[in-house]
Motif scaffolding. Structure first.
Motif, PDB file in Angstrom:
ATOM      1  N   LYS A 277       0.852  -1.191   0.000  1.00 29.68           N
ATOM      2  CA  LYS A 277       0.000   0.000   0.000  1.00 29.68           C
ATOM      3  C   LYS A 277       0.890   1.244   0.000  1.00 29.68           C
ATOM      4  O   LYS A 277       1.527   1.559   1.006  1.00 29.68           O
ATOM      5  CB  LYS A 277      -0.925   0.036   1.222  1.00 29.68           C
ATOM      6  N   VAL A 278       0.938   1.909  -1.128  1.00 28.07           N
ATOM      7  CA  VAL A 278       1.755   3.110  -1.245  1.00 28.07           C
ATOM      8  C   VAL A 278       1.154   4.224  -0.395  1.00 28.07           C
ATOM      9  O   VAL A 278      -0.041   4.499  -0.456  1.00 28.07           O
ATOM     10  CB  VAL A 278       1.872   3.563  -2.714  1.00 28.07           C
ATOM     11  N   GLY A 279       1.988   4.875   0.403  1.00 28.17           N
ATOM     12  CA  GLY A 279       1.536   5.998   1.207  1.00 28.17           C
ATOM     13  C   GLY A 279       0.798   5.614   2.469  1.00 28.17           C
ATOM     14  O   GLY A 279       0.258   6.485   3.157  1.00 28.17           O
ATOM     15  N   SER A 280       0.760   4.331   2.801  1.00 30.01           N
ATOM     16  CA  SER A 280       0.066   3.890   4.005  1.00 30.01           C
ATOM     17  C   SER A 280       1.065   3.265   4.966  1.00 30.01           C
ATOM     18  O   SER A 280       2.158   2.853   4.585  1.00 30.01           O
ATOM     19  CB  SER A 280      -1.030   2.881   3.670  1.00 30.01           C
ATOM     20  N   SER A 281       0.683   3.216   6.235  1.00 29.23           N
ATOM     21  CA  SER A 281       1.526   2.597   7.249  1.00 29.23           C
ATOM     22  C   SER A 281       0.642   1.948   8.296  1.00 29.23           C
ATOM     23  O   SER A 281      -0.555   2.236   8.392  1.00 29.23           O
ATOM     24  CB  SER A 281       2.441   3.632   7.908  1.00 29.23           C
ATOM     25  N   ASP A 282       1.230   1.057   9.071  1.00 22.73           N
ATOM     26  CA  ASP A 282       0.572   0.449  10.219  1.00 22.73           C
ATOM     27  C   ASP A 282       1.303   0.889  11.479  1.00 22.73           C
ATOM     28  O   ASP A 282       2.490   1.192  11.445  1.00 22.73           O
ATOM     29  CB  ASP A 282       0.596  -1.082  10.138  1.00 22.73           C
TER      30      ASP A 282
END
Length: 349
Positions: free
Chosen positions: A319-324
């Motif tokens: 997921k580009v631009g996403s984080s957990d």
């Protein structure tokens, strides 16, 4: 019956006009196609993904107890919104506000939101000082792209760091600017570079000094930050009243002070010349470093959830631009666990 055929003589001028008109029509069609394609992609990016976290709009205040606030990075209409979940159920449904930020932090009913808004001609960056209802008390223009943000435990001081040049701490060349705001007097320190530096026990001045990653103690005077100079990074201990910083130890970036004020979580560069950092905790009384169980390279300023656990953002696979958000024990034991999917900038209330 005689049929007469009229031929139009194609002069050089007419030929050039025909070519020009044809080119304009082709470019117009291509431009329309590009706009429609971009609009379709933006529409798809704002649609909630099946199987993603449950996100609902609702009221969010900074005086709610036992809540964990963060930025929602899940695709959909609430992407980059300030959201919260119960601390006891971080994987549950999240409540999202209407406030969108690139970076966020909150403490003691005070919040800071760093925004980066792309306009028609340029990108506009600003910091918002927020009250407990997420209403803007003051807005301040930023000199660059948002990077780090913190609020002191009392809510009196707010700090933020921006990239004036470069896009990350792994860039070959970058410059930062770190500002501190007194929320009572609204007195601003535009740059920590105006503070006096004591390095290795001696006064130090250098044109290449960069500061970032402020973290505050509970006395409304002491803070810690990163100083970068001569291709080395240092943990510095600062005093707001004396406007000084003093180096403590080398190879410390993005410090985060524990709630009891005895330790600092930080990222340590473990491979010279490469963007590879590991998470450590430093005991401030002994300067003993403890490596945490997270062995991936983490480029974030960790947040203490309590005196025993730290949390940090790590890019989401695929997921580009996403984080957990992940958490790990602060004593080096255990193993990392995913705390909240599609989230960044954690701040426990």
């Amino acid at each position: 019956m005689t049929t007469t055929t009229t031929r139009i003589r194609m002069t050089p001028l007419r030929r050039r006009l025909l070519v020009l008109v044809t080119a304009v029509l082709l470019l117009g069609g291509l431009g329309t196609g590009i706009v429609l394609h971009a609009a379709a992609r933006a529409h798809r990016a704002n649609q909630p993904q099946s199987g993603g976290p449950a996100v609902s709009a609702g009221k969010l205040t900074l005086d709610q107890k036992h809540r964990l606030t963060f930025l929602n990075t899940a695709a959909g209409p609430h992407r980059t919104s300030v959201a919260s979940v119960p601390s006891a159920d971080p994987g549950g449904g999240r409540t999202a506000s209407s406030l969108k930020c690139a970076r966020f932090y909150a403490a003691a009913r005070t919040g800071v939101c760093l925004q980066s808004v792309t306009g028609v001609l340029k990108q506009s960056n600003r910091a918002l000082l927020l009250d407990a209802r997420l209403r803007t008390r003051r807005a301040f223009p930023l000199a660059g792209a948002p990077s780090r943000a913190r609020v002191s435990p009392s809510g009196r001081f707010v700090a933020w760091t921006v990239f004036v040049s470069g896009e990350s701490y792994s860039s070959a060349f970058f410059s930062t600017r770190t500002s501190i705001l007194d929320t009572r007097t609204m007195r601003m320190t535009p740059s920590l570079e105006t503070f006096s530096v004591v390095k290795d026990g001696k006064p130090y001045r250098a044109s290449d000094s960069n500061f970032w990653g402020v973290t505050f103690a509970s006395d409304d005077d002491t803070f810690y930050a990163t100083l970068n100079t001569a291709n080395r990074t240092y943990l510095v201990k600062g005093s707001l009243s004396r406007r000084t910083v003093t180096t403590v130890i080398q190879n410390v970036e993005c410090p985060s002070l524990s709630p009891d004020g005895t330790r600092v979580a930080f990222k340590k560069r473990v491979l010279s010349g490469a963007a590879l950092w590991h998470e450590y905790v430093l005991d401030l009384s002994t300067l003993h470093e403890t490596a945490l169980a997270e062995h991936r390279s983490v480029d974030d300023q960790a947040t203490w959830l309590d005196n025993h656990t730290v949390a940090y953002a790590f890019p989401t696979d695929g997921k580009v631009g996403s984080s957990d958000l992940w958490s790990v024990p602060a004593d080096g034991t255990g193993s990392p666990r995913r705390l909240i999917a599609d989230a960044s900038s954690p701040a426990p209330l």
